[in-house]
Each structure stands twice: as structure tokens, then as C-alpha cells.
Design an enzyme around this catalytic site. Structure first.
Site, PDB file in Angstrom:
ATOM      1  NE  ARG A   1      58.699  -9.329  37.082  1.00 35.50           N
ATOM      2  CZ  ARG A   1      57.458  -9.001  37.446  1.00 35.50           C
ATOM      3  NH1 ARG A   1      56.420  -9.375  36.692  1.00 35.50           N
ATOM      4  NH2 ARG A   1      57.230  -8.285  38.515  1.00 35.50           N
TER       5      ARG A   1
ATOM      6  CB  SER B   1      63.195  -5.982  40.933  1.00 33.49           C
ATOM      7  OG  SER B   1      63.116  -7.129  41.743  1.00 33.49           O
TER       8      SER B   1
ATOM      9  CD  GLU C   1      62.135  -8.806  37.861  1.00 31.53           C
ATOM     10  OE1 GLU C   1      61.934  -7.604  37.610  1.00 31.53           O
ATOM     11  OE2 GLU C   1      61.618  -9.404  38.825  1.00 31.53           O
TER      12      GLU C   1
END
Length: 299
Positions: free
Chosen positions: A172, A222, A292
């Protein structure tokens, strides 16, 4: 820069724009100014002019605004939406897509041309620029495995190409998060595959998403990164936090890794739910859940 509309005549620039109308969460306060460029030349002109100005504005660049939360106070300065820059070109086994193109559309174009490598992106709602920025991934695939080069615009107005090796991809993460460069396009290096197998894989991934994820509600996708040795969703579920609600924001009862807007959520509701989940999981399991999702604006 009291009036950007007059300063950039003919450009799609609007004042006091309600950002909740453009985010996947359907929350977010106003932007002082919002700009939808029609060409890269327009982006370059605005960036150069604002950089050179002695009254430069803060600039935020967004695509589909899918994996972020904008606070209720909104964003100061100029928000640039790249969604009108959505060209997708196929040359043999490579696909070059503009930053505003939906990554799901790029995956479909790959599918139509019998190219494999992007099946995992079949249901991801973000833009190409956003996917590269955060090294998006799902079902064992990630951007870093298929992107060969990207084209960026620096904050001083220079256009340059950056190779995969220089993007410092990690989980990420990409180097663009530190440089502040504006992603203009990405080139994906794919392989010829069996079209029937590609079709079947994409259908399987989409079926799994529909059965496991709360696609019926607005969400930011998410919320948390995967902690080393754990799964965020399972930790949240084991902490008995599914269904936990503040205002209109709720930890999804379908997938604990998602926080959904039940219809009346504010950004503050979202952020408070996130902080509560982090606190409870840390107290119960000693695990720090890192977000995230990007949270933009004053908190």
C-alpha cells in the site's frame, strides 16, 4: 487567487463544491475550488501558474475518491479531479491508461484483448492514479507486479517518466506518496492469456466480492492495512465490533474490514468509528491497526 474561474477562463473550475457528492463514502465538506481538467495541458497550465504565483493555493489531486475520507470541514485551496482524463490504449501486450480511468475499466480492456495480469482489479472501484499511488491489490495481485512505467507531473510543472524500479513499491505504498508528483498515466505490461480462463477468473473474483463485501452501501473500501501475522477483519470481528455504529457510520455486519454509510453518516462519524475500532483492538489483542484509507482535511 480570489477568482480562479476568471483566472483560468474556459476551464471547468467551480467554487465551493460539496465533496460528498464525489466521494464513495458520500461524506465530506466543501472544497474552496474544484477543477476537472479536460487535457493534460490544462493540468500543467494550472500547476505551473499556481506554483509561480506568490499566492499559491494548497492543491489536492483526486480520482474516483474511493479509498479516502474527506473531513466535514472539507479541503482548502484547489481540488483537482482527474476523472475526465480516462483514455485507455492497447499496444500489443501493454495497456497505457490515463490517471482518471477506472482500474476496473482497464481490467475489462485487458480481458477483451486476451491479456492476463489484471484480473485481480476486476472489482476495484478506484482510478488508475489512485491504484498506483497506493499500490492497490486484491486476491494475490498488486499494481507493482504489472506497472512498467508511469508518467507524472511535478509540482513545478515538469512532466517525467518513472520506472517501476524507481517507484519504491511496498505494501500500500509508492514513492509518489512522498514526492507529491501528480500521476498522469500508467503503462501496464501484461501477458497473452487464455481468454476463457481470464473470463472465469474475473467472474470468480467478482462473485466473491459480491458475496463477502457490503457493496450495497457507500463505503471507503478496506479501512485498515493487514497487520503482520493477522487479518484486520478477523481481529475486528473477534473483538465483537461488527455492527458498531456511531451516527450513520457502521462497522459492516457483512465484512468487518469495511465501514459503511447507512445513509446519514458524516465524516466525523467515520473517523470516530475508526478510532474506536483501533482502540478496542489494541486493548484486546495488542495489535495496532493502521489505516489503509486516506483521511484528508483538518481533524
Amino acid at each position: 487567487m480570489e477568482n480562479l474561474i476568471q483566472y483560468f477562463p474556459g476551464y471547468d473550475i467551480r467554487k465551493n463544491v460539496r465533496l460528498a457528492d464525489y466521494t464513495n463514502t458520500r461524506v465530506g465538506g466543501p472544497a474552496d475550488w474544484a477543477f476537472w481538467p479536460k487535457t493534460i495541458a490544462q493540468v500543467k497550465t494550472v500547476i505551473e501558474e499556481l506554483h509561480a504565483s506568490d499566492r499559491a493555493l494548497p492543491i489536492t489531486v483526486l480520482g474516483n475518491a474511493s479509498n479516502l475520507i474527506i473531513t466535514d470541514d472539507g479541503l482548502r485551496g484547489l481540488v483537482i479531479f482527474l476523472t475526465d482524463l480516462a483514455e485507455i490504449q492497447v499496444v500489443e501486450q501493454t495497456i497505457t491508461a490515463s490517471a482518471g480511468a477506472a482500474i476496473i475499466d482497464v481490467a475489462r480492456v485487458a480481458q477483451q484483448n486476451g491479456l492476463t495480469g489484471l484480473e485481480w482489479a476486476a472489482g476495484i472501484p478506484g482510478s488508475v492514479g489512485g491504484a498506483v499511488y497506493m499500490n492497490a491489490g486484491a486476491y494475490g495481485g498488486q499494481v507493482d507486479s504489472v506497472v512498467s512505467t508511469i508518467e507524472v507531473l511535478t509540482r513545478t510543472g515538469e512532466i517525467k517518466s518513472i520506472t517501476n524500479a524507481d517507484l519504491a513499491f511496498a505494501y500500500r505504498h509508492s514513492a509518489v506518496q512522498e514526492t507529491g508528483d501528480i500521476i498522469l498515466s500508467a503503462t501496464f505490461a501484461l501477458e497473452l492469456g487464455d481468454k476463457a480462463a481470464i473470463d472465469a477468473m474475473m467472474e470468480d473474483f467478482n462473485t466473491r466480492r459480491a458475496s463477502k463485501q457490503p457493496l450495497e452501501f457507500p463505503s471507503c473500501g478496506s479501512v485498515f492495512k493487514r497487520p503482520v501475522g493477522y487479518f484486520a477483519g478477523k481481529l475486528i470481528m473477534d473483538a465483537d465490533l461488527q455492527g458498531y455504529t456511531i451516527g450513520g457510520a457502521q462497522v459492516s455486519t457483512k465484512h468487518a474490514g469495511f465501514i459503511v454509510n447507512r445513509g446519514t453518516a458524516s465524516a466525523t462519524d467515520y473517523i470516530q468509528v475508526i478510532r474506536h475500532v483501533q482502540q478496542v483492538v489494541a486493548e484486546k489483542y495488542g495489535v495496532t491497526l493502521e489505516t489503509e484509507v486516506r483521511i484528508l482535511g483538518e481533524q
